[in-house]
Design a protein around this motif. Sequence first.
Motif, PDB file in Angstrom:
ATOM      1  N   ILE A 462       2.332  -3.276   0.324  1.00 27.16           N
ATOM      2  CA  ILE A 462       1.597  -4.540   0.435  1.00 27.16           C
ATOM      3  C   ILE A 462       1.419  -4.899   1.900  1.00 27.16           C
ATOM      4  CG2 ILE A 462       1.715  -7.008  -0.052  1.00 27.16           C
ATOM      5  CD1 ILE A 462       3.227  -6.326  -2.615  1.00 27.16           C
ATOM      6  N   ARG A 463       2.475  -4.727   2.684  1.00 26.89           N
ATOM      7  CA  ARG A 463       2.411  -5.064   4.093  1.00 26.89           C
ATOM      8  C   ARG A 463       1.317  -4.250   4.810  1.00 26.89           C
ATOM      9  NH1 ARG A 463       6.711  -6.728   7.078  1.00 26.89           N
ATOM     10  NH2 ARG A 463       8.159  -5.744   5.595  1.00 26.89           N
ATOM     11  N   GLN A 464       1.287  -2.944   4.539  1.00 27.80           N
ATOM     12  CA  GLN A 464       0.305  -2.089   5.205  1.00 27.80           C
ATOM     13  C   GLN A 464      -1.119  -2.504   4.859  1.00 27.80           C
ATOM     14  OE1 GLN A 464       1.784   1.635   3.706  1.00 27.80           O
ATOM     15  NE2 GLN A 464       2.902   2.109   5.601  1.00 27.80           N
ATOM     16  N   ASN A 465      -1.342  -2.940   3.632  1.00 28.21           N
ATOM     17  CA  ASN A 465      -2.670  -3.399   3.249  1.00 28.21           C
ATOM     18  C   ASN A 465      -3.049  -4.689   3.959  1.00 28.21           C
ATOM     19  OD1 ASN A 465      -4.274  -1.995   0.827  1.00 28.21           O
ATOM     20  ND2 ASN A 465      -2.094  -1.557   0.598  1.00 28.21           N
ATOM     21  N   LEU A 466      -2.101  -5.594   4.072  1.00 27.02           N
ATOM     22  CA  LEU A 466      -2.391  -6.865   4.722  1.00 27.02           C
ATOM     23  C   LEU A 466      -2.632  -6.695   6.224  1.00 27.02           C
ATOM     24  CD1 LEU A 466       0.180  -9.249   2.967  1.00 27.02           C
ATOM     25  CD2 LEU A 466      -2.304  -9.208   2.655  1.00 27.02           C
ATOM     26  N   LEU A 467      -1.876  -5.812   6.843  1.00 20.77           N
ATOM     27  CA  LEU A 467      -1.966  -5.650   8.299  1.00 20.77           C
ATOM     28  C   LEU A 467      -3.138  -4.781   8.731  1.00 20.77           C
ATOM     29  CD1 LEU A 467       1.786  -5.210   9.329  1.00 20.77           C
ATOM     30  CD2 LEU A 467       0.425  -7.296   9.186  1.00 20.77           C
ATOM     31  N   LEU A 468      -3.914  -4.283   7.786  1.00 18.99           N
ATOM     32  CA  LEU A 468      -5.025  -3.407   8.123  1.00 18.99           C
ATOM     33  C   LEU A 468      -5.992  -4.090   9.094  1.00 18.99           C
ATOM     34  CD1 LEU A 468      -6.144  -0.583   7.428  1.00 18.99           C
ATOM     35  CD2 LEU A 468      -7.589  -1.694   5.716  1.00 18.99           C
ATOM     36  N   ALA A 469      -6.304  -5.354   8.854  1.00 16.15           N
ATOM     37  CA  ALA A 469      -7.217  -6.086   9.730  1.00 16.15           C
ATOM     38  C   ALA A 469      -6.484  -7.007  10.693  1.00 16.15           C
ATOM     39  CB  ALA A 469      -8.203  -6.910   8.891  1.00 16.15           C
ATOM     40  N   SER A 470      -5.184  -7.211  10.483  1.00 16.48           N
ATOM     41  CA  SER A 470      -4.398  -8.125  11.337  1.00 16.48           C
ATOM     42  C   SER A 470      -3.072  -7.459  11.682  1.00 16.48           C
ATOM     43  CB  SER A 470      -4.165  -9.453  10.600  1.00 16.48           C
ATOM     44  OG  SER A 470      -5.359  -9.973  10.084  1.00 16.48           O
ATOM     45  N   PRO A 471      -3.100  -6.447  12.536  1.00 14.87           N
ATOM     46  CA  PRO A 471      -1.877  -5.673  12.808  1.00 14.87           C
ATOM     47  C   PRO A 471      -0.749  -6.475  13.443  1.00 14.87           C
ATOM     48  CG  PRO A 471      -3.627  -5.101  14.355  1.00 14.87           C
ATOM     49  CD  PRO A 471      -4.246  -5.946  13.302  1.00 14.87           C
ATOM     50  N   ASP A 472      -1.055  -7.647  14.018  1.00 11.78           N
ATOM     51  CA  ASP A 472      -0.032  -8.448  14.700  1.00 11.78           C
ATOM     52  C   ASP A 472       0.494  -9.605  13.856  1.00 11.78           C
ATOM     53  OD1 ASP A 472      -0.293  -6.851  16.995  1.00 11.78           O
ATOM     54  OD2 ASP A 472      -1.995  -8.045  17.699  1.00 11.78           O
ATOM     55  N   ALA A 473       0.063  -9.703  12.613  1.00 13.70           N
ATOM     56  CA  ALA A 473       0.495 -10.809  11.754  1.00 13.70           C
ATOM     57  C   ALA A 473       1.994 -10.700  11.454  1.00 13.70           C
ATOM     58  CB  ALA A 473      -0.303 -10.799  10.455  1.00 13.70           C
ATOM     59  N   THR A 474       2.644 -11.831  11.350  1.00 24.13           N
ATOM     60  CA  THR A 474       4.078 -11.870  11.062  1.00 24.13           C
ATOM     61  C   THR A 474       4.318 -11.792   9.554  1.00 24.13           C
ATOM     62  OG1 THR A 474       4.149 -14.276  10.897  1.00 24.13           O
ATOM     63  CG2 THR A 474       4.428 -13.302  13.101  1.00 24.13           C
ATOM     64  N   ASP A 475       5.568 -11.519   9.189  1.00 21.03           N
ATOM     65  CA  ASP A 475       5.924 -11.481   7.765  1.00 21.03           C
ATOM     66  C   ASP A 475       5.678 -12.836   7.120  1.00 21.03           C
ATOM     67  OD1 ASP A 475       6.610  -8.899   8.164  1.00 21.03           O
ATOM     68  OD2 ASP A 475       8.752  -9.128   7.756  1.00 21.03           O
ATOM     69  N   ALA A 476       6.002 -13.900   7.848  1.00 21.49           N
ATOM     70  CA  ALA A 476       5.812 -15.248   7.303  1.00 21.49           C
ATOM     71  C   ALA A 476       4.342 -15.506   7.005  1.00 21.49           C
ATOM     72  CB  ALA A 476       6.343 -16.276   8.297  1.00 21.49           C
ATOM     73  N   GLN A 477       3.456 -15.066   7.883  1.00 25.72           N
ATOM     74  CA  GLN A 477       2.023 -15.248   7.653  1.00 25.72           C
ATOM     75  C   GLN A 477       1.558 -14.420   6.461  1.00 25.72           C
ATOM     76  OE1 GLN A 477       0.821 -14.069  11.622  1.00 25.72           O
ATOM     77  NE2 GLN A 477       0.244 -16.175  12.157  1.00 25.72           N
ATOM     78  N   CYS A 478       2.113 -13.230   6.324  1.00 27.38           N
ATOM     79  CA  CYS A 478       1.752 -12.385   5.180  1.00 27.38           C
ATOM     80  C   CYS A 478       2.179 -13.030   3.866  1.00 27.38           C
ATOM     81  CB  CYS A 478       2.410 -11.011   5.319  1.00 27.38           C
ATOM     82  SG  CYS A 478       1.741  -9.989   6.655  1.00 27.38           S
ATOM     83  N   VAL A 479       3.387 -13.535   3.821  1.00 28.46           N
ATOM     84  CA  VAL A 479       3.895 -14.190   2.615  1.00 28.46           C
ATOM     85  C   VAL A 479       3.063 -15.427   2.302  1.00 28.46           C
ATOM     86  CG1 VAL A 479       5.852 -15.412   1.615  1.00 28.46           C
ATOM     87  CG2 VAL A 479       6.229 -13.290   2.884  1.00 28.46           C
ATOM     88  N   GLU A 480       2.712 -16.181   3.330  1.00 25.84           N
ATOM     89  CA  GLU A 480       1.947 -17.421   3.126  1.00 25.84           C
ATOM     90  C   GLU A 480       0.586 -17.130   2.508  1.00 25.84           C
ATOM     91  OE1 GLU A 480       0.158 -21.176   5.754  1.00 25.84           O
ATOM     92  OE2 GLU A 480       1.339 -19.599   6.729  1.00 25.84           O
TER      93      GLU A 480
END
Length: 610
Positions: A462-480
Amino acid sequence: MSTSTQPRRRMGRSPKPEDGPRARFSQLLPYLAEHRPILAVVIVLSILGAAASLAQPLLVSQVITVVQAGNPLGTLVGALVALVIVSGLISGFQHYLLQRTGTAVVLSARRQLVRRMLRLPIREFDVRRTGDLVSRVGSDTTLLYAVITQGLVDAIGGSLVFFGALIAMLIIDPVLLGLTVAVIAVSVVTVVLISGRVRTASRKQQEKVGDLAASVERSLGAIRTVRASNATDREIEAIELDARGAFDMGVRVAKISALVVPIAGIALQVSLLVVLGVGGFRVADGSITIANLISFILFLFMMIMPLGQAFGALNSVNQALGALGRIQEIIDLPVETQFDADIARTAAPTVAADGIALEFDDVHFAYAGTPVDDADVPAGGPMASGVLHGVSFAARQGQRTALVGPSGAGKSTMLALIERFYDPTSGTVRLGGTDLKSLDRETLRSQIGYVEQDAPVLAGTIRQNLLLASPDATDAQCVEVLHAVNLGEVLDRNDAGLDAAVGEDGVMLSGGERQRLAIARALLAAPPILLLDESTSSLDGLNEQMLREAIDAVAENRTLIVIAHRLSTVVDSDQIVVLEHGRVVGVGTHSELVVSTPLYKDLAKHQLLV
């Protein structure tokens, strides 16, 4: 129902030139150039190894002469043993260096091919099959390994030994050498004539392997549909047919190669018989000594062995050149960014002075049947039918524009033009008042979030999919953002959390979850412009409402272009553009279009906003 007018990837064969791409030996040189230091060491070792090998028959001749004279051998035997050991050590170290270099050449070729492949214009993927491209990265590049591990060492070391032995044999007995060369010349001419056929057959074999890989990739990618359709046996038969084609071409290569392999052996046997017969008479009449004859025979073996290796090397090189032709075919294609070479990379304006963010001005577009210059007329799949005819509308900053119309009206094509996957045939698409053609693609796309129809989920986490366009996003931002699209339960049901695997093509998620994950990926980047192509098509009413609220939360001061298929998504839009057969037939709000545009009224009445 699909709204896309983009060409779908064909399930048949990708177009190929009748004779296939041809590679020259000179095209191999760049792959070797970056390994010059190691290859220089290999050349030095080849020279030392050749010298050690050539010295052995000379020592043998001296040993025989000394024994015949009844004199003590002294250090001759020790020197001969030392030469054999040194020759073996040199050969072993050289073998290691060549194996390592061969592996490095394959790595370099794969890196170059992947870098080029992933930057090709989208139109190339419309007409090429994924499996065939994968085959070029895998099996085709592997054949380059043989050029280094077989071709190079045999070409350098073998040639030194060959010519060294030739000179020694000339000194010992020119008559015997002349007879030997006559036999060898016939074999060399034969191999040269055959080698061209090896290259052609090898290239065709690699094409068949590419067909096989494409067939397997197609069937595995749709395995659930295949099973549900009771088509497993038919798919197996189709794949086996391609496998049989690869086998048949492999057999053809083997047959041609089999003509090369025995030639060296036959040359050695005939040469040896000639030398033994004629040499025996020359020893008898005193023209040469028995020691010289034995040395000549040893040099004959030393000359024929590298010649046989050279024949094998030529065979390997020709097979590699057949594969290199397929590699170079991709590497020689222009990448997408080459069309932007003269464009300065500057910040893309996202809104004009009059508040317009995106504008279509008399845009015409058609997927061409044959590839042409992408800078002028974009090329797409020959089976495509979607076109745009004089499309004009403007989307203001901070507003939501919905595109509606029957399937095939051109809605998804318009999003593809905004992303510059293609350029208009004529007319202009503007971002913040600037023609998109004057903006390089990477800068443009950094300003746009795009959730395509049937948005893919990449194999991984899931993390790799989310960071595809936002490689610098934090875990908290991903969860949010996951909670914002109602995907919190996906995190809760797996102890791995963001590191939970999604499976190939997101198979471990439901269709709606895959869609929401793709939207979460775009929302996390929070770009100024957001393109949503049927983003709620796989969602139920509750999830659609939550997703709309999430989009509304990030949509403030952002421009949204939405392809909608539900009336609930359309009615809240600031502007609705109605399309039919690639033409704009109405622009306005829901209440205005229900009155002014019969097509929209009919679509809304039947909820057919697709």
